[in-house]
Motif scaffolding. Structure first.
Motif, PDB file in Angstrom:
ATOM      1  N   THR A  59       1.107  12.761  -7.557  1.00 50.02           N
ATOM      2  CA  THR A  59       0.141  13.450  -8.617  1.00 50.02           C
ATOM      3  C   THR A  59      -0.393  14.762  -7.892  1.00 50.02           C
ATOM      4  O   THR A  59      -1.304  15.414  -8.527  1.00 50.02           O
ATOM      5  CB  THR A  59      -0.973  12.435  -8.807  1.00 50.02           C
ATOM      6  N   ILE A  60      -0.208  15.086  -6.692  1.00 54.34           N
ATOM      7  CA  ILE A  60      -0.654  16.234  -6.152  1.00 54.34           C
ATOM      8  C   ILE A  60      -0.302  17.550  -7.065  1.00 54.34           C
ATOM      9  O   ILE A  60       0.876  17.710  -7.538  1.00 54.34           O
ATOM     10  CB  ILE A  60       0.077  16.606  -4.771  1.00 54.34           C
ATOM     11  N   THR A  61      -1.465  18.425  -7.138  1.00 54.76           N
ATOM     12  CA  THR A  61      -0.983  19.657  -7.920  1.00 54.76           C
ATOM     13  C   THR A  61      -1.618  20.666  -6.812  1.00 54.76           C
ATOM     14  O   THR A  61      -2.763  20.567  -6.489  1.00 54.76           O
ATOM     15  CB  THR A  61      -1.980  19.771  -9.223  1.00 54.76           C
ATOM     16  N   MET A 118       3.020  24.612  -9.796  1.00 52.09           N
ATOM     17  CA  MET A 118       3.503  23.753  -8.831  1.00 52.09           C
ATOM     18  C   MET A 118       3.336  22.491  -9.084  1.00 52.09           C
ATOM     19  O   MET A 118       2.103  21.933  -9.084  1.00 52.09           O
ATOM     20  CB  MET A 118       3.147  24.383  -7.467  1.00 52.09           C
ATOM     21  N   ARG A 119       4.429  21.624  -9.010  1.00 51.19           N
ATOM     22  CA  ARG A 119       4.462  20.230  -9.080  1.00 51.19           C
ATOM     23  C   ARG A 119       5.377  19.168  -8.123  1.00 51.19           C
ATOM     24  O   ARG A 119       6.550  20.172  -7.656  1.00 51.19           O
ATOM     25  CB  ARG A 119       4.913  20.031 -10.624  1.00 51.19           C
ATOM     26  N   PRO A 134      -8.404  14.528   0.935  1.00 43.53           N
ATOM     27  CA  PRO A 134      -9.141  14.503  -0.176  1.00 43.53           C
ATOM     28  C   PRO A 134      -8.243  13.388  -1.279  1.00 43.53           C
ATOM     29  O   PRO A 134      -9.255  12.478  -1.792  1.00 43.53           O
ATOM     30  CB  PRO A 134      -9.268  15.510  -1.094  1.00 43.53           C
ATOM     31  N   LEU A 135      -7.281  13.410  -1.289  1.00 40.82           N
ATOM     32  CA  LEU A 135      -6.533  12.496  -2.073  1.00 40.82           C
ATOM     33  C   LEU A 135      -6.488  10.935  -1.745  1.00 40.82           C
ATOM     34  O   LEU A 135      -6.522  10.178  -2.339  1.00 40.82           O
ATOM     35  CB  LEU A 135      -4.883  13.023  -2.264  1.00 40.82           C
ATOM     36  N   VAL A 136      -6.593  10.940  -0.147  1.00 36.72           N
ATOM     37  CA  VAL A 136      -6.525   9.631   0.458  1.00 36.72           C
ATOM     38  C   VAL A 136      -7.789   9.013   0.487  1.00 36.72           C
ATOM     39  O   VAL A 136      -7.941   7.898   0.126  1.00 36.72           O
ATOM     40  CB  VAL A 136      -6.088   9.680   2.093  1.00 36.72           C
ATOM     41  N   GLY A 186       0.819  -1.126  -0.119  1.00 32.69           N
ATOM     42  CA  GLY A 186      -0.014  -0.121   0.077  1.00 32.69           C
ATOM     43  C   GLY A 186       0.823   1.258   0.093  1.00 32.69           C
ATOM     44  O   GLY A 186       0.246   2.200  -0.704  1.00 32.69           O
ATOM     45  N   MET A 187       2.116   1.162   0.457  1.00 32.35           N
ATOM     46  CA  MET A 187       2.719   2.334   0.560  1.00 32.35           C
ATOM     47  C   MET A 187       3.395   2.692  -0.629  1.00 32.35           C
ATOM     48  O   MET A 187       3.263   3.987  -0.773  1.00 32.35           O
ATOM     49  CB  MET A 187       3.947   2.275   1.627  1.00 32.35           C
ATOM     50  N   ALA A 188       3.490   1.932  -1.644  1.00 34.90           N
ATOM     51  CA  ALA A 188       3.870   2.219  -2.751  1.00 34.90           C
ATOM     52  C   ALA A 188       2.724   2.773  -3.497  1.00 34.90           C
ATOM     53  O   ALA A 188       2.996   3.824  -4.367  1.00 34.90           O
ATOM     54  CB  ALA A 188       4.438   0.882  -3.528  1.00 34.90           C
ATOM     55  N   SER A 189       1.865   2.391  -3.588  1.00 33.28           N
ATOM     56  CA  SER A 189       0.399   2.986  -4.047  1.00 33.28           C
ATOM     57  C   SER A 189       0.271   4.226  -3.572  1.00 33.28           C
ATOM     58  O   SER A 189      -0.072   5.277  -4.407  1.00 33.28           O
ATOM     59  CB  SER A 189      -0.628   2.076  -3.701  1.00 33.28           C
TER      60      SER A 189
END
Length: 473
Positions: free
Chosen positions: A49-51, A74-75, A193-195, A39-42
């Motif tokens: 992918t955070i923007t 910002m990337r 939200p990403l999680v 899971g950590m790799a995922s």
């Protein structure tokens, strides 16, 4: 694929209610640890992918005056997740904690002051002490398959340091603290939200749980749950229905699953307990479908056999057959008036079966003339094994008792047929049954699940499969 492989194990959790389970599944801490590693790799891939939306505003700075600023494009460049923990929460599900994570980003900056002066450049952002704590609930959907959702989530950023590059970067350095705070706040808003999205992304995969798995053209097996999962601090226990049905016609057998409890074993990732109810429901289904009936003719007897299925062989033991029906081939019709009963004792899986065998003489015009009907009480031992994602078996004859049901040729000693019929069972009936048993039936599974280092034990009242698990994409 956030914790996909772990949840594939947890996801044997669809809810339909009955009495006792026919199959029980236990996920241990070792299984949880495997899920955490995958899971950590995922999660790391998701964090990449955070923007962050562009940030802009105005600020008064001495001695410059009013300044307009913006941060854009910002990337994320890299993410590190050095510490994480996955734990079971009794009565709820499980909790994932990530500590001391870090990431680096870059982007562009631009400022305008004195209305006409514009300068720009790039910047690097390093974030440390990133912490995420999330609780995930597992429930059943309308189809009896699992569905996951985020119950709660909290994310904090310990510190953020920013370095500006380009002419005029000194200006940004005047309000660096303000920029750091804005970036930390923007990043924290993105994490939960990403999680939650990562958890929701699991549901299509979880829908692959074989709640109703086809075995062959006659039968299917149901693996819906009969109760809510039992979560302790050390394991997650699931009770599955584990019942065979005729395809397209679900009829309950005339018996109920008994209670049984898994032993406190923890060495493997996953334990699967199978009660006699499951295999006895298979016997009920296959007997009802006529699969346990069999026509035996001489061409099914190997040429090397010392006996033939004809009136000469049987007439040597029952003279009236040879006298009345000389030189004719014979046919044996075997059926099971009662369903076989399978039981489990330590290191021994046994089957008790009652069969009726009708012997016919085949006339030259192909009509059948009945000779006698025998009642057979048969005891066999079963060797059970796991093949791929299926549980399979093979049987050997232990004992056979004969009694005469009906004779159409007069009285005779039934015991005289004992040796011949044992040979028929060993050469024809048991090999055909073993061919079917070797095909096996599906174990509960999800996605591209593979069992590794699998061991199986026959214990008092159930079989226990202990195994590690691998998942492939």
């Amino acid at each position: 694929m956030f914790l996909r492989c772990l949840l594939a194990l947890l996801a044997l959790t669809s809810l339909s209610f009955s009495t006792n389970p026919g199959v029980q599944v236990r996920l241990t801490k070792k299984g949880l640890e495997y899920g955490r590693q995958l899971g950590m790799a995922s999660i790391q891939q998701k964090l990449n992918t955070i923007t962050i939306p562009d940030i802009s505003g105005k600020v008064k700075l001495r001695p410059v005056g009013k300044v307009q600023y913006s941060l854009s494009n910002m990337r994320v460049r890299s993410v590190g997740l050095p510490q994480s923990e996955l734990s079971l929460v009794p009565g709820t599900g499980f909790r994932l904690g990530i500590r001391n994570a870090f990431l680096s980003m870059n982007g562009n900056w631009r400022v305008k002051f004195h209305r006409i002066l514009k300068i720009h450049g790039s910047f690097d952002l390093n974030v440390k002490g990133l912490t995420i704590t999330t609780s995930i609930a597992l429930k059943s959907d309308k189809t009896g398959r699992p569905d996951v959702s985020t119950v709660s989530c909290a994310a904090t950023v310990g510190s953020a340091s920013i370095k500006f590059h380009g002419g005029g970067s000194w200006l940004y350095n005047l309000f660096r603290k303000f920029i750091d705070k804005a970036l930390r706040k923007a990043l924290e808003k993105k994490l939960c939200p990403l999680v939650a999205d990562a958890v929701s992304d699991l549901n299509p995969t979880l829908k692959t749980l074989n709640v109703l798995a086809k075995v062959d053209k006659f039968a299917e097996i149901e693996y819906s749950m009969v109760s809510s999962p039992t979560v302790s601090t050390s394991s997650l226990d699931l009770g599955l229905k584990g019942e065979f049905y005729n395809i397209g016609k679900h009829q309950e057998p005339p018996f109920l699953p008994p209670k049984f409890a898994l032993p406190p074993k923890v060495n493997e990732m996953l334990y699967i307990g199978v009660s006699p109810f499951t295999v006895n429901s298979a016997a009920f289904v296959y007997n009802k479908a006529g699969v346990l009936s069999m026509n035996i003719t001489d061409d099914m007897i190997p040429q090397s056999s010392p006996i033939r299925l004809d009136t000469n062989t049987f007439g040597a033991l029952i003279p009236q057959i040879a006298e009345r029906f000389p030189g004719l081939k014979m046919k044996l019709l075997v059926n099971a008036p009662k369903d076989p009963v399978i039981s489990f004792e330590p290191n021994n899986a046994s089957v008790q079966a009652t069969a009726a065998m009708t012997a016919y003489a085949i006339q030259p015009n192909a009509t059948l003339t009945p000779l006698f009907v025998l009642n057979l009480d048969i005891s066999v031992s079963a060797r059970v094994f796991v093949s791929g994602m299926k549980i399979a078996g093979a049987i050997t004859l232990n004992k056979m008792d004969l009694t005469l049901g009906t004779s159409y040729v007069g009285e005779f000693q039934v015991g005289s047929l004992d040796d011949i019929l044992k040979i028929v069972l060993k050469l024809v009936v048991i090999p055909q049954l073993n061919t079917r048993l070797a095909k096996g039936y599906p174990l509960p599974a999800l996605g591209k699940m593979k069992l590794v280092n699998t061991q199986i034990q026959v214990l008092q009242g159930y079989m226990l499969i202990g195994t590690d698990v691998q998942f492939t994409r």
